[in-house]
Design an enzyme around this catalytic site. Structure first.
Site, PDB file in Angstrom:
ATOM      1  N   LEU A 171       0.819  -1.210   0.000  1.00  0.00           N
ATOM      2  CA  LEU A 171       0.000   0.000   0.000  1.00  0.00           C
ATOM      3  C   LEU A 171       0.858   1.267   0.000  1.00  0.00           C
ATOM      4  O   LEU A 171       1.688   1.469   0.891  1.00  0.00           O
ATOM      5  CB  LEU A 171      -0.921  -0.001   1.224  1.00  0.00           C
ATOM      6  CG  LEU A 171      -1.860   1.207   1.367  1.00  0.00           C
ATOM      7  CD1 LEU A 171      -2.817   1.283   0.184  1.00  0.00           C
ATOM      8  CD2 LEU A 171      -2.624   1.122   2.678  1.00  0.00           C
ATOM      9  N   ASP A 172       0.638   2.107  -1.011  1.00  0.00           N
ATOM     10  CA  ASP A 172       1.305   3.402  -1.140  1.00  0.00           C
ATOM     11  C   ASP A 172       2.835   3.289  -1.158  1.00  0.00           C
ATOM     12  O   ASP A 172       3.542   4.214  -0.764  1.00  0.00           O
ATOM     13  CB  ASP A 172       0.871   4.352  -0.011  1.00  0.00           C
ATOM     14  CG  ASP A 172      -0.611   4.689  -0.072  1.00  0.00           C
ATOM     15  OD1 ASP A 172      -1.155   4.729  -1.185  1.00  0.00           O
ATOM     16  OD2 ASP A 172      -1.222   4.896   0.994  1.00  0.00           O
ATOM     17  N   GLU A 173       3.352   2.162  -1.615  1.00  0.00           N
ATOM     18  CA  GLU A 173       4.799   1.961  -1.665  1.00  0.00           C
ATOM     19  C   GLU A 173       5.297   1.744  -3.091  1.00  0.00           C
ATOM     20  O   GLU A 173       6.453   1.377  -3.290  1.00  0.00           O
ATOM     21  CB  GLU A 173       5.189   0.753  -0.794  1.00  0.00           C
ATOM     22  CG  GLU A 173       4.881   0.911   0.690  1.00  0.00           C
ATOM     23  CD  GLU A 173       5.708   1.990   1.363  1.00  0.00           C
ATOM     24  OE1 GLU A 173       6.791   2.324   0.831  1.00  0.00           O
ATOM     25  OE2 GLU A 173       5.271   2.510   2.405  1.00  0.00           O
TER      26      GLU A 173
END
Length: 282
Positions: free
Chosen positions: A225-227
């Site tokens: 997530l969001d990486e």
């Protein structure tokens, strides 16, 4: 104009540019623009060549013709028709600033794309999409129907020949299966510099911390997530007299700007993956 874009990455070694330009010479090709980058850390070479040919040639024929060069240097190489407009599927929830910005840019010709449709888990922006003549697909999602709803999105990607999925403030976490299915062709906008102020009301969190700079990050979607690999970021300075509503307004403008840049660079084939990072040719 019979112009094309070649992008490639490969282990860095002597003779890459010579062989690429020799291949173009054999086609009587003319280089319009070329950019290259050699990463000393990863020892990989990245190249983007915008070129023209005297005769229109199908992309698959060019790809087959270039295969011997690609094989010789262990290249990950793609050739694309520079005049073809990429097809976008836009996903949105209940914040429409990025959606509105992308629809306007596409409709005005500022962004060289064709929007195949808008998908949302809420009906808020049905009228906005239809005002641009864009099909709107209302696909509510819950814990119980998430797998079915995501499959409906993937079916749209296939049936509409979608090149890139854009999460224009789509406030749902995609499953690992969905992320894998859209690997390298799904772009998300995050409401801060990653990885800070995650979750709900990010600008309220920023206001509570008294920040002096706020920003936004566009990145490729991955299962982490969001990486995902970062494509673009931007900032604006803020000050103590600004309310959380002021920060939200400023932040929305940054998000729209950053996402539109990321989409443009993707559809113009300016982005190459370099591990968890990106090479972005301006």
């Amino acid at each position: 104009m019979n112009d094309y874009i070649l992008t490639l990455s490969c282990p860095d070694r002597i003779g890459i540019v010579h062989n690429v330009t020799g291949w173009l010479l054999g086609l009587h090709g003319n280089i319009i623009d070329a950019q290259q980058f050699g990463d000393l850390e990863t020892e990989r070479f990245f190249l983007r060549v915008h070129f023209a040919l005297p005769i229109a040639t199908p992309v698959d024929e060019l790809q087959a013709s270039f295969a011997s060069v690609a094989h010789k240097f262990d290249m990950d190489a793609q050739i694309n028709d520079a005049q073809r407009k990429a097809r976008l599927l836009l996903l949105v929830s209940r914040q429409g600033h990025c959606l509105n910005d992308l629809l306007f840019r596409a409709n005005s010709g500022e962004l060289p794309v064709a929007v195949a449709g808008v998908v949302s888990n809420h009906a808020d922006f049905k009228g906005m999409a239809e005002s641009y003549g864009i099909p709107f697909h209302l696909l509510p999602v819950s814990a119980e129907n998430r797998a079915e709803q995501e499959q409906q999105i993937l079916d749209l990607v296939a049936s509409e020949s979608v090149d890139v999925v854009v999460l224009a403030r789509y406030m749902q976490i995609l499953s690992d299966n969905m992320c894998r299915a859209l690997s390298g062709r799904a772009i998300n906008i995050h409401h801060s510099f990653l990885p800070s102020f995650k979750g709900a009301k990010p600008y309220h969190q920023a206001h509570a911390r008294g920040v002096k700079i706020i920003g936004a990050t566009a990145h490729y979607v991955t299962a982490a997530l969001d990486e995902g690999p970062i494509i673009e970021q931007d900032i604006e300075r803020v000050h103590h007299a600004m309310s959380s509503a002021d920060l939200t307004r400023v932040g929305s403008t940054i998000e729209s700007r950053v996402l539109s840049r990321a989409v443009r660079w993707h559809v113009e084939h300016r982005i190459l993956l370099n591990g968890q990072r990106t090479v972005v040719f301006r």
